[in-house]
Design a protein around this motif. Structure first.
Motif, PDB file in Angstrom:
ATOM      1  N   PRO A   1       1.730 -11.638   2.367  1.00 42.67           N
ATOM      2  CA  PRO A   1       0.569 -10.790   2.684  1.00 42.67           C
ATOM      3  C   PRO A   1       0.317  -9.754   1.601  1.00 42.67           C
ATOM      4  CG  PRO A   1       2.448 -10.231   4.075  1.00 42.67           C
ATOM      5  CD  PRO A   1       2.821 -11.470   3.342  1.00 42.67           C
ATOM      6  N   CYS A   2      -0.953  -9.554   1.297  1.00 43.84           N
ATOM      7  CA  CYS A   2      -1.387  -8.622   0.250  1.00 43.84           C
ATOM      8  C   CYS A   2      -2.799  -8.181   0.591  1.00 43.84           C
ATOM      9  CB  CYS A   2      -1.329  -9.298  -1.121  1.00 43.84           C
ATOM     10  SG  CYS A   2      -1.957  -8.317  -2.488  1.00 43.84           S
ATOM     11  N   VAL A   3      -3.043  -6.872   0.728  1.00 45.66           N
ATOM     12  CA  VAL A   3      -4.343  -6.410   1.183  1.00 45.66           C
ATOM     13  C   VAL A   3      -4.615  -5.008   0.650  1.00 45.66           C
ATOM     14  CG1 VAL A   3      -3.317  -5.590   3.340  1.00 45.66           C
ATOM     15  CG2 VAL A   3      -5.761  -5.991   3.250  1.00 45.66           C
ATOM     16  N   PHE A   4      -5.880  -4.764   0.261  1.00 45.15           N
ATOM     17  CA  PHE A   4      -6.330  -3.442  -0.172  1.00 45.15           C
ATOM     18  C   PHE A   4      -6.680  -2.589   1.042  1.00 45.15           C
ATOM     19  CE2 PHE A   4      -7.129  -5.720  -4.155  1.00 45.15           C
ATOM     20  CZ  PHE A   4      -6.667  -4.796  -5.091  1.00 45.15           C
ATOM     21  N   SER A   5      -6.568  -1.274   0.896  1.00 43.69           N
ATOM     22  CA  SER A   5      -6.984  -0.365   1.954  1.00 43.69           C
ATOM     23  C   SER A   5      -8.510  -0.341   2.040  1.00 43.69           C
ATOM     24  CB  SER A   5      -6.451   1.044   1.682  1.00 43.69           C
ATOM     25  OG  SER A   5      -6.952   1.526   0.454  1.00 43.69           O
ATOM     26  N   PRO A   6      -9.070  -0.050   3.200  1.00 42.47           N
ATOM     27  CA  PRO A   6     -10.535  -0.084   3.349  1.00 42.47           C
ATOM     28  C   PRO A   6     -11.222   1.074   2.627  1.00 42.47           C
ATOM     29  CG  PRO A   6      -9.483   0.695   5.365  1.00 42.47           C
ATOM     30  CD  PRO A   6      -8.380   0.247   4.458  1.00 42.47           C
ATOM     31  N   LYS A   7     -12.509   0.913   2.444  1.00 37.14           N
ATOM     32  CA  LYS A   7     -13.416   1.891   1.841  1.00 37.14           C
ATOM     33  C   LYS A   7     -13.044   2.225   0.401  1.00 37.14           C
ATOM     34  CE  LYS A   7     -15.158   3.986   6.096  1.00 37.14           C
ATOM     35  NZ  LYS A   7     -15.372   5.246   6.842  1.00 37.14           N
ATOM     36  N   SER A   8     -12.189   3.186   0.180  1.00 37.69           N
ATOM     37  CA  SER A   8     -11.934   3.670  -1.183  1.00 37.69           C
ATOM     38  C   SER A   8     -11.075   2.728  -2.011  1.00 37.69           C
ATOM     39  CB  SER A   8     -11.252   5.041  -1.126  1.00 37.69           C
ATOM     40  OG  SER A   8      -9.980   4.932  -0.512  1.00 37.69           O
ATOM     41  N   ARG A   9     -10.380   1.764  -1.375  1.00 39.66           N
ATOM     42  CA  ARG A   9      -9.469   0.839  -2.073  1.00 39.66           C
ATOM     43  C   ARG A   9      -8.408   1.604  -2.860  1.00 39.66           C
ATOM     44  NH1 ARG A   9     -11.303  -3.441   0.762  1.00 39.66           N
ATOM     45  NH2 ARG A   9     -13.527  -3.788   0.452  1.00 39.66           N
TER      46      ARG A   9
ATOM     47  N   CYS B   1       3.856  -7.328   0.887  1.00 40.47           N
ATOM     48  CA  CYS B   1       5.254  -7.621   1.183  1.00 40.47           C
ATOM     49  C   CYS B   1       5.735  -8.663   0.182  1.00 40.47           C
ATOM     50  CB  CYS B   1       5.419  -8.146   2.608  1.00 40.47           C
ATOM     51  SG  CYS B   1       5.244  -6.871   3.866  1.00 40.47           S
ATOM     52  N   ALA B   2       6.829  -8.370  -0.502  1.00 40.99           N
ATOM     53  CA  ALA B   2       7.357  -9.252  -1.544  1.00 40.99           C
ATOM     54  C   ALA B   2       8.435 -10.165  -0.983  1.00 40.99           C
ATOM     55  CB  ALA B   2       7.900  -8.420  -2.701  1.00 40.99           C
ATOM     56  N   GLN B   3       9.086 -10.900  -1.905  1.00 37.05           N
ATOM     57  CA  GLN B   3      10.094 -11.867  -1.491  1.00 37.05           C
ATOM     58  C   GLN B   3      11.324 -11.196  -0.914  1.00 37.05           C
ATOM     59  OE1 GLN B   3       8.578 -11.736  -4.373  1.00 37.05           O
ATOM     60  NE2 GLN B   3       7.805 -13.717  -5.024  1.00 37.05           N
ATOM     61  N   ASP B   4      11.576  -9.935  -1.229  1.00 31.35           N
ATOM     62  CA  ASP B   4      12.759  -9.260  -0.725  1.00 31.35           C
ATOM     63  C   ASP B   4      12.552  -8.663   0.658  1.00 31.35           C
ATOM     64  OD1 ASP B   4      10.966  -7.363  -1.438  1.00 31.35           O
ATOM     65  OD2 ASP B   4      12.297  -6.215  -2.735  1.00 31.35           O
ATOM     66  N   GLY B   5      11.382  -8.896   1.274  1.00 36.65           N
ATOM     67  CA  GLY B   5      11.144  -8.437   2.636  1.00 36.65           C
ATOM     68  C   GLY B   5      10.747  -6.983   2.768  1.00 36.65           C
ATOM     69  N   ARG B   6      10.471  -6.301   1.669  1.00 39.37           N
ATOM     70  CA  ARG B   6      10.123  -4.884   1.722  1.00 39.37           C
ATOM     71  C   ARG B   6       8.608  -4.688   1.636  1.00 39.37           C
ATOM     72  NH1 ARG B   6      14.705  -1.707  -1.871  1.00 39.37           N
ATOM     73  NH2 ARG B   6      16.508  -2.862  -1.092  1.00 39.37           N
ATOM     74  N   LEU B   7       8.133  -3.666   2.325  1.00 40.27           N
ATOM     75  CA  LEU B   7       6.723  -3.278   2.246  1.00 40.27           C
ATOM     76  C   LEU B   7       6.566  -2.266   1.124  1.00 40.27           C
ATOM     77  CD1 LEU B   7       3.787  -3.093   3.395  1.00 40.27           C
ATOM     78  CD2 LEU B   7       4.639  -1.210   4.809  1.00 40.27           C
ATOM     79  N   ARG B   8       5.666  -2.562   0.191  1.00 38.82           N
ATOM     80  CA  ARG B   8       5.386  -1.644  -0.913  1.00 38.82           C
ATOM     81  C   ARG B   8       3.908  -1.300  -0.906  1.00 38.82           C
ATOM     82  NH1 ARG B   8       9.305  -5.119  -3.098  1.00 38.82           N
ATOM     83  NH2 ARG B   8      11.111  -4.049  -3.984  1.00 38.82           N
ATOM     84  N   ILE B   9       3.618  -0.031  -1.072  1.00 37.81           N
ATOM     85  CA  ILE B   9       2.243   0.470  -1.116  1.00 37.81           C
ATOM     86  C   ILE B   9       2.028   1.078  -2.490  1.00 37.81           C
ATOM     87  CG2 ILE B   9       0.582   2.044  -0.088  1.00 37.81           C
ATOM     88  CD1 ILE B   9       2.129   1.817   2.521  1.00 37.81           C
ATOM     89  N   TRP B  10       1.093   0.496  -3.242  1.00 38.25           N
ATOM     90  CA  TRP B  10       0.812   0.928  -4.614  1.00 38.25           C
ATOM     91  C   TRP B  10      -0.474   1.741  -4.642  1.00 38.25           C
ATOM     92  CZ3 TRP B  10       4.139  -0.388  -8.647  1.00 38.25           C
ATOM     93  CH2 TRP B  10       5.142  -1.319  -8.335  1.00 38.25           C
ATOM     94  N   ASN B  11      -0.490   2.747  -5.484  1.00 42.47           N
ATOM     95  CA  ASN B  11      -1.681   3.559  -5.693  1.00 42.47           C
ATOM     96  C   ASN B  11      -2.511   2.917  -6.796  1.00 42.47           C
ATOM     97  OD1 ASN B  11      -3.565   5.593  -6.427  1.00 42.47           O
ATOM     98  ND2 ASN B  11      -2.200   7.159  -5.581  1.00 42.47           N
ATOM     99  N   THR B  12      -3.723   2.503  -6.468  1.00 44.03           N
ATOM    100  CA  THR B  12      -4.559   1.800  -7.440  1.00 44.03           C
ATOM    101  C   THR B  12      -5.145   2.744  -8.492  1.00 44.03           C
ATOM    102  OG1 THR B  12      -6.476   2.032  -5.978  1.00 44.03           O
ATOM    103  CG2 THR B  12      -5.169   0.024  -5.776  1.00 44.03           C
ATOM    104  N   ASP B  13      -5.177   4.043  -8.215  1.00 40.08           N
ATOM    105  CA  ASP B  13      -5.696   4.989  -9.193  1.00 40.08           C
ATOM    106  C   ASP B  13      -4.668   5.286 -10.279  1.00 40.08           C
ATOM    107  OD1 ASP B  13      -8.059   5.117  -7.777  1.00 40.08           O
ATOM    108  OD2 ASP B  13      -7.393   6.816  -6.560  1.00 40.08           O
TER     109      ASP B  13
END
Length: 612
Positions: free
Chosen positions: A13-21, A27-39
């Protein structure tokens, strides 16, 4: 989005946040949730579920943007009272264990856990326009409506004969699309089927509403995509009920993996669609939804990415988000462990576009930017500093000297090598218990991880023997958990070699292998050539399992034989004791008889007269 379609085991699964993106959650192969700042192109937050290997995250979905309270703030002026910014906060994650985790980016922690609704893995989660309601579909063929204020299920109903693989709520919040064997449209007030749609032969992985028009008119459209299907189908919800077939089809190069669209609010407004396929290509569509179209529509523009080497290698695209401008697209590409995010302008007049990027340079620049913000504090010599970073790499921070002493240029500061450090460390005498005296040294598990990585990289047997001789289960588990992912496969290969050696060493290696499988199963399963790399270990385990059955039979026979021998020995001992007791008894009785006979005879020296 693609996050709503978690039925495929290979799709992450891979998804951008709504509106401002502003954020990218994956979620990667190691089972962890990572949230990246696109700015800033940096890692914003990371979350590791407590049972992330047994309860792998299958699907994720961002909740509606809302007003987030991030702690004490200054009192706003009257002119600023109306300027309230809504941010993306809550993130829903469906797991293979049947639970739904709600993560809050504002808190940086788990908001709540929704349990007890499903008996199978959660394949899809979908938010209601009101952020207090959430819908989830599972392998148990049920749909659950959750109330986040109470953390409990409001209603639950059976949706299909097969597993529910995708969900989508209409923009007005009155209708719900679900997909199992067939696509069903539910009335959320009555929980009854409003329409049924058939046309896909495989599991439907994507459902999205394409328009915001009311269902009582003929202007409500939605699209669907299925596994192993290179077509996106568009369905029209007609007032007369004659909507059994799809009205429009979009052609793709592979099955859809991530979808983003800008809905059409009227017939004069075109539907804008961005589809990232499984082969890593991006397809852009623009179409006016106004009734059926016989021929499948080709993309108006196809985007591919490759590196800058002499023989170009394609770079897979992970996700794409359409901007307000028709030419602007936010891209995420590379790998799930460390993706690269970039906002690009695409000339849609060209049918095929190939973007060339140097992924290594982009990653190194982002790392340098992140490191440059770290400052080393100045402390005195008595302070103890714990420096964040890789496990065990604790760089000492030198305190500022109180006097005005000048540094000597000719002094040779020689650091100890790994071999010298190992010579001074005696693992057998190290105490890691709470009651250990203060004077004794304590070897932490992060030091074990560093030594293990050094030994695997240099193939140094002395280092590996020092690390592998530990018998504590907790130390082994923590050491394996702190290992970087590139060191997991060499560790498994080293364990395989040592399992074939001395039986005592093999017993210790089984504990290490158990810890590796507990913490890094998801990563090992994601490797493409896992069978060839772990073939020796697999055949060894298989041969030992076959031999175990024979050894169990032999153990049973030997136990029965030893029991019989012990029983016969004990019976022989009892017989010997009885015979010995009998002889003693006979001897004692004969002696008593002789003594009694002697008492009846007169002595020779007595005065009794004898006959002449």
């Amino acid at each position: 989005m693609a996050a709503d379609s978690g039925s495929s085991s290979l799709q992450l699964p891979c998804v951008f946040s709504p509106k401002s993106r502003q954020y990218l959650a994956l979620c990667a192969q190691d089972g962890r949730l990572r949230i990246w700042n696109t700015d800033s192109k940096t890692l914003h937050q990371e979350y590791v579920p407590s049972a992330h290997l047994s309860a792998t995250c299958i699907c994720i979905a961002w909740g509606p943007c809302r007003i987030v309270k991030e702690g004490p703030q200054r009192k706003k002026r009257k002119s600023e009272a109306g300027q309230v910014e809504e941010k993306a906060d809550l993130l829903a994650m469906g797991t293979a264990a049947g639970s739904v985790l709600i993560y809050s980016t504002a808190k940086g922690a788990l908001h709540c856990t929704l349990d007890g609704g499903h008996s199978g893995g959660v394949n899809c989660v979908q938010w209601h326009p009101e952020d207090t309601l959430l819908y989830s579909g599972s392998d148990d063929t049920n749909i659950v409506e959750w109330d986040l204020q109470t953390g409990k299920a409001r209603s639950k109903w059976k949706a299909d004969r097969a597993a529910v693989t995708s969900l989508c709520v209409s923009p007005d919040g009155k209708l719900l699309l679900s997909a199992g064997q067939i696509i069903k449209m539910w009335d959320l007030d009555t929980k009854e089927v409003y329409r049924k749609f058939t046309g896909h032969s495989t599991a439907v992985t994507t459902l999205r509403f394409a328009t915001t028009r009311p269902p009582d008119s003929n202007g409500l459209y939605f699209l669907s995509g299925a596994a192993h299907d290179r077509l996106l189908s568009v369905w029209q919800v007609r007032e007369d009920g004659k909507d059994k077939n799809s009205v429009v089809s979009f052609t793709l190069t592979d099955e859809p993996q991530h979808i983003d669209l800008v809905t059409s609010n009227s017939k004069e407004e075109a539907l804008r669609l961005a589809v990232v396929c499984k082969d890593g290509q991006l397809h852009l569509f623009e179409h006016f939804l106004n009734g059926p179209c016989k021929k499948p529509l080709s993309p108006s523009c196809t985007v591919q990415m490759s590196d800058t080497k002499d023989s170009p290698v394609p770079i897979p695209l992970l996700a794409a988000a359409l901007g307000v401008d028709t030419r602007t697209v936010m891209l995420a590409y590379g790998n799930h462990l460390q993706p690269v995010m970039e906002k690009v302008e695409i000339n849609t007049a060209e049918r095929h576009i190939c973007l060339t990027r140097d992924v290594q340079t982009s990653l190194s620049l982002s790392m340098e930017t992140a490191v440059s913000k770290v400052k080393t504090p100045i402390v005195n010599t008595k302070s103890r500093v714990l420096v964040p970073g890789l496990p065990g790499h604790q760089a000492p921070v030198k305190g500022a000297s109180q006097g005005s002493e000048k540094r000597k240029k000719d002094t040779d500061t020689k650091e100890m090598s790994i071999a010298e450090r190992l010579g001074e460390i005696d693992l057998s005498s190290v105490s890691i218990e709470k009651g250990a005296p203060k004077g004794t040294a304590s070897l932490q598990t992060d030091n074990f991880a560093v030594l293990l990585v050094q030994g695997l990289e240099s193939s140094d047997a002395s280092i590996l023997n020092k690390v592998f001789q530990t018998r504590k289960e907790m130390v082994i588990k923590k050491t394996v958990a702190r290992l970087p992912l590139p060191a997991v496969l060499p560790l498994v290969e080293e364990i395989t070699k040592r399992l074939q050696g001395h039986p005592f060493t093999a017993v210790l290696m089984v504990r290490w292998l158990k810890a590796v499988l507990m913490h890094h199963t998801s990563y090992l399963a994601s490797l493409p050539d896992l069978v060839t790399q772990l073939g020796v270990l697999y055949h060894m385990i298989e041969s030992r399992v076959k031999m175990f059955h024979k050894l169990t039979k032999l153990h049973g026979k030997l136990y029965l034989l030893m029991t019989q021998v012990a029983t016969s020995d004990s019976s022989n001992k009892v017989t010997d004791v009885d015979h010995t007791a009998k002889l003693v008894y006979e001897e004692e009785s004969s002696e008593e008889d002789e003594a009694s006979g002697d008492e009846g005879l007169p002595d020779d020296d007595s005065d009794v007269s004898r006959p002449v």
